[in-house]
Design an enzyme around this catalytic site. Structure first.
Site, PDB file in Angstrom:
ATOM      1  N   LYS A 119       0.829  -1.212   0.000  1.00  0.00           N
ATOM      2  CA  LYS A 119       0.000   0.000   0.000  1.00  0.00           C
ATOM      3  C   LYS A 119       0.859   1.256   0.000  1.00  0.00           C
ATOM      4  O   LYS A 119       1.803   1.378   0.786  1.00  0.00           O
ATOM      5  CB  LYS A 119      -0.941   0.023   1.208  1.00  0.00           C
ATOM      6  CG  LYS A 119      -1.760  -1.236   1.406  1.00  0.00           C
ATOM      7  CD  LYS A 119      -2.592  -1.621   0.194  1.00  0.00           C
ATOM      8  CE  LYS A 119      -3.243  -2.984   0.378  1.00  0.00           C
ATOM      9  NZ  LYS A 119      -3.952  -3.416  -0.821  1.00  0.00           N
ATOM     10  N   ASP A 152      -9.453  -1.374  -9.055  1.00  0.00           N
ATOM     11  CA  ASP A 152     -10.155  -2.119  -8.007  1.00  0.00           C
ATOM     12  C   ASP A 152     -11.428  -1.370  -7.597  1.00  0.00           C
ATOM     13  O   ASP A 152     -12.517  -1.697  -8.038  1.00  0.00           O
ATOM     14  CB  ASP A 152      -9.203  -2.336  -6.819  1.00  0.00           C
ATOM     15  CG  ASP A 152      -9.810  -3.120  -5.681  1.00  0.00           C
ATOM     16  OD1 ASP A 152      -9.081  -3.446  -4.727  1.00  0.00           O
ATOM     17  OD2 ASP A 152     -11.017  -3.421  -5.720  1.00  0.00           O
ATOM     18  N   ASP A 166      -0.388  -0.389  -4.460  1.00  0.00           N
ATOM     19  CA  ASP A 166      -1.806  -0.034  -4.380  1.00  0.00           C
ATOM     20  C   ASP A 166      -2.013   1.287  -3.638  1.00  0.00           C
ATOM     21  O   ASP A 166      -1.761   1.373  -2.440  1.00  0.00           O
ATOM     22  CB  ASP A 166      -2.546  -1.176  -3.670  1.00  0.00           C
ATOM     23  CG  ASP A 166      -4.040  -0.982  -3.594  1.00  0.00           C
ATOM     24  OD1 ASP A 166      -4.706  -1.860  -3.013  1.00  0.00           O
ATOM     25  OD2 ASP A 166      -4.552   0.033  -4.103  1.00  0.00           O
ATOM     26  N   LYS A 220     -13.313  -8.183  -6.004  1.00  0.00           N
ATOM     27  CA  LYS A 220     -13.550  -8.480  -4.593  1.00  0.00           C
ATOM     28  C   LYS A 220     -14.993  -8.945  -4.507  1.00  0.00           C
ATOM     29  O   LYS A 220     -15.905  -8.199  -4.856  1.00  0.00           O
ATOM     30  CB  LYS A 220     -13.323  -7.239  -3.736  1.00  0.00           C
ATOM     31  CG  LYS A 220     -11.854  -6.826  -3.643  1.00  0.00           C
ATOM     32  CD  LYS A 220     -11.672  -5.657  -2.698  1.00  0.00           C
ATOM     33  CE  LYS A 220     -10.259  -5.559  -2.155  1.00  0.00           C
ATOM     34  NZ  LYS A 220      -9.291  -5.039  -3.121  1.00  0.00           N
ATOM     35  N   GLU A 275      -1.804  -0.287  -8.737  1.00  0.00           N
ATOM     36  CA  GLU A 275      -3.217  -0.558  -8.506  1.00  0.00           C
ATOM     37  C   GLU A 275      -3.923   0.691  -7.992  1.00  0.00           C
ATOM     38  O   GLU A 275      -3.379   1.425  -7.158  1.00  0.00           O
ATOM     39  CB  GLU A 275      -3.382  -1.687  -7.484  1.00  0.00           C
ATOM     40  CG  GLU A 275      -4.848  -1.979  -7.199  1.00  0.00           C
ATOM     41  CD  GLU A 275      -5.094  -3.184  -6.316  1.00  0.00           C
ATOM     42  OE1 GLU A 275      -4.129  -3.922  -6.032  1.00  0.00           O
ATOM     43  OE2 GLU A 275      -6.258  -3.378  -5.915  1.00  0.00           O
TER      44      GLU A 275
END
Lengths: 377, 369
Positions: free
Chosen positions: A165, A247, A198, A271, A224
């Protein structure tokens, strides 16, 4: 076969560490899970889960899941749970949108379907592709050295893919700090490992371009969710060589169609609860396959119940297009459910080879349902 | 000044008659509304209403409003309601999306700001007088002759602009409706044909290219991109509604020439603060707008009418009043009401509608500092 009763349970899933940090100063200590049990007249039952990643990851929150179930649960009573598209039609007629609300009912129906057919859910989704599913770790944004150690720790546990992240604002260190985080996280990279950086939509095109410029040209990484909107993503896309995976911006079937049409990404993070369950995720997976996009099969977060649902889909996904499946057990520890056999070993996990999801739910840990619809128990 | 309490009430609003949209796919008989009150440490309190139109018109529903308010409450308490824009940012940080719940908080904040400043909302939004806004009727889908009868009823109530709902499974029936209704209009009257997303692009082209009607066509298809395809190939001006939620959606619609106008509804876009920004953008690119709300009592309608009244005429088309469809009047005659086909916003400071708390009863939810 008919759905006789739908029960809604609530559980709190504690984070494995202190607090999970995302971009924009978001931090979570536990996650509010909603677990649904679909019971049929003949006695078969199925389970599904929806655990938003706090209320600020995407427009979904735990109380909203339970509020939405008030509309949807009554609408599926009396339906055949094996006819998953028809159940979905009924849910859409009861409430527009709200994918994260429809997920646990949809997944529970697939669980029942599998149990009634004597087949694992991955076989209902097209068929198990043998071999482990590589698991992807979730590495919260932190000091670069800490992140390097966190990646190493997950590597030692068998993870072959890592979602690192990023998203430091200017005050915290900006793109330069994010570049250090990425470099540190990849410093001990082994052959065959896959990395995502991400940002969870927390950076602007300008910040992303500065980050990209600060990384070595030959560094193999996929960005991402760089930016918060599709428009910003499009602006970035025209000037960025590195691949993008979307995402948060890829939620509905129409989103996937638009992403493909406008060539906004090279991959999609699916997801299960964000897409709206296995019925939706499977349809979108087909669209991605047709367009040559890769996918990472994940969920927001959850117990072994959520893990089993995503693992079955991943098990049926051609490996060439699969970029890891998320193991939510790297984020939370919870006794509410167990997927025997879905152990991390030899570089991945394998979906249970039992009818349905193959999950044992711990009724004692769940306690009494907080809501119930349909016939009395 | 700080918000010291948030209270909300659930109101079950029965429609005076059942209502069908989108070719009859969607049936509505009652609305689940949430009335909200913000209290402050300065003795001022403000009111707002969030009333989704059923559960299937938009991704919004009554229980979802109240669930979102529960999640938002901790971040709203303690904020200064006189800065609605800052309050919007605080709410967005606490819970993304859920515009259909945030609108009630935003309206209540503006109510307080207006009372504090001693000014009605129409003046805070840039109006120079409480200009009456032309009203439009809402004509539910049905056989053409029934729709023409409903238009006649609306005409008797003073309406000169009509929103006729189309979108049946049989495109030839929709074409017949357009021809019949156009022919039945009186001089000085106008109509918008509101499809509520029911057509595919192909059906839209077949119908619209077969008629000489040049009326506005509203939300012909499900998505922005499908509507864009249609707008590029028909002579009628296209108005968008359900597919526009955020400011960015409106930018995308403009950039892709998907429409020449929009319906701006506080409950759909997240309140008056967000609606005002969208209206300002729309005016700058020459769009025409209907400014009204999604549903509710005269409380919700009055907030929208303040905004409509302050919007200059070339850009402003008629507004619909949701409360005209209700069997009862929980707001006891207050607020913007139909006066010979027009509604003017109240002249009192703030919103100008204050529900009778005795009549509301105890709140369904309450949060205090």
């Amino acid at each position: 076969m008919k759905i006789a009763r739908v029960e809604v349970y609530h559980a709190s899933l504690p984070y494995v560490g202190e607090a999970y940090q995302l971009s924009g100063g978001r931090a979570y200590r536990s996650f509010d899970a909603t677990i649904v049990r679909v019971r049929t007249e003949c006695g078969l039952e199925g389970w599904g889960e929806s655990t938003p990643f706090g209320p600020t990851y995407i427009p979904a929150h735990a109380r909203g899941v339970r509020a939405g179930l008030e509309e949807i649960a009554p609408a599926v009573i009396g339906l055949d749970p094996r006819k998953t598209d028809r159940v979905y039609d009924a849910m859409d007629k009861a409430l527009a949108g709200h994918a994260h609300v429809k997920t646990p009912v949809d997944v529970a129906c697939w669980d029942v379907f599998g149990k009634s057919a004597g087949m694992a859910v991955c076989d209902l989704l097209g068929g198990r592709i043998d071999g482990p599913v590589a698991l992807i770790s979730s590495i919260p944004a932190a000091d670069p050295q800490e992140m390097r150690e966190n990646v190493a720790e997950h590597r030692a546990r068998g993870f072959r893919a890592h979602s690192v992240k990023i998203g430091a604002d200017e005050n915290a260190g900006g793109p330069a700090l994010d570049a250090e985080r990425v470099a540190a996280s990849l410093a001990d990279r082994r052959s065959g490992e896959f990395f995502l950086a991400d940002a969870n939509g927390g950076l602007t095109p300008e910040q992303m371009l500065r980050l990209d410029a600060a990384l070595p040209r030959d560094l193999d990484i996929v960005f991402e969710a760089p930016c918060a909107s599709l428009a910003e993503t499009a602006r970035l896309r025209s000037r960025l060589r590195r691949p993008i995976l979307l995402d948060e911006l890829a939620q509905s079937d129409a989103d996937i169609a638009l992403i493909i049409q406008q060539d906004l990404a090279d991959g999609v993070g699916l997801k299960i609860s964000k897409q709206g369950g296995l019925t939706r995720a499977r349809a979108q997976l087909s669209m991605c396959r047709a367009a040559g996009l890769c996918v990472s099969v994940q969920d927001t977060v959850g117990s072994d119940l959520a893990f089993a649902a995503l693992l079955h889909l991943a098990q049926a996904t051609p490996r060439a297009m699969l970029r890891g499946a998320l193991d939510p057990r790297s984020i939370v520890r919870s006794p509410v459910a167990e997927a025997p056999g879905a152990r991390l070993s030899d570089g991945g996990a394998v979906a249970p080879d039992r009818p349905g999801l193959g999950v044992q739910v711990n009724l004692t840990a769940l306690g009494a349902p907080i809501a119930a619809y349909g016939e009395a128990a | 000044m700080k918000i010291t309490a948030i209270s909300y009430w659930r109101l079950d609003l029965l429609l005076s008659r059942p209502y069908r949209l989108s070719g009859g796919r969607l049936l509505f008989e009652r609305l689940d509304s949430t009335i909200l009150r913000l209290e402050t440490d300065a003795g001022l309190s403000g009111w707002g209403e969030a009333c989704p139109w059923g559960e299937t018109y938009l991704p919004a529903h009554g229980p979802g409003v109240r669930a979102a308010l529960q999640t938002l409450a901790p971040s709203v308490l303690g904020q200064d309601p006189r800065s609605p824009e800052a309050l919007c940012r605080t709410m967005d940080a606490a819970l993304p999306g859920h515009l259909y719940a945030k609108s009630a908080v935003d309206v209540a904040a503006w109510d307080i700001l207006g009372q504090f400043a001693g000014l009605p909302l129409w003046r805070l939004f840039g109006g120079v007088s409480p200009e009456p806004v032309a009203l439009n009727s809402s004509i539910a889908t049905g056989p053409a002759d029934e729709m023409i009868e409903r238009i006649a009823e609306a005409r008797a109530h003073g309406y000169r602009t009509h929103s006729a709902k189309l979108g049946g499974a049989d495109a030839s029936l929709d074409l017949a409706r357009i021809e019949a209704i156009d022919a039945a209009l009186r001089p000085g009257e106008s109509v918008t044909y509101d499809v509520n997303r029911a057509w595919t692009p192909a059906t839209a082209l077949q119908v619209l290219n077969a008629t000489a009607s040049r009326a506005w066509i509203e939300q012909p298809c499900e998505t922005l991109d499908e509507c864009r395809q249609v707008a590029a190939k028909v002579a009628q001006p296209v108005l968008l509604d359900e597919c526009l939620h955020t400011y960015a959606d409106h930018l995308a619609a403009w950039r892709t020439d998907a429409c020449l106008g929009a319906k701006v509804k506080p409950n759909r876009v997240g309140g008056l603060t967000k609606a005002k920004k969208i209206i300002d953008f729309a005016m700058s690119v020459g769009w025409r707008l209907h400014i009204e709300d999604v549903g509710g009592t005269a409380l919700a309608d009055t907030a929208a009418i303040h905004l409509a009244s302050a919007t200059p005429e070339p850009f402003r088309m008629a507004s619909w009043l949701a409360h005209a469809h209700l069997a009862d009047d929980p707001m006891d005659g207050q607020g913007a009401r139909n006066n010979s086909g027009f509604a003017a916003p109240p002249d009192a400071p703030g919103l100008g509608v204050r529900p009778d708390q005795a009549r509301l009863g105890p709140p369904a939810g309450e949060f205090r500092l």
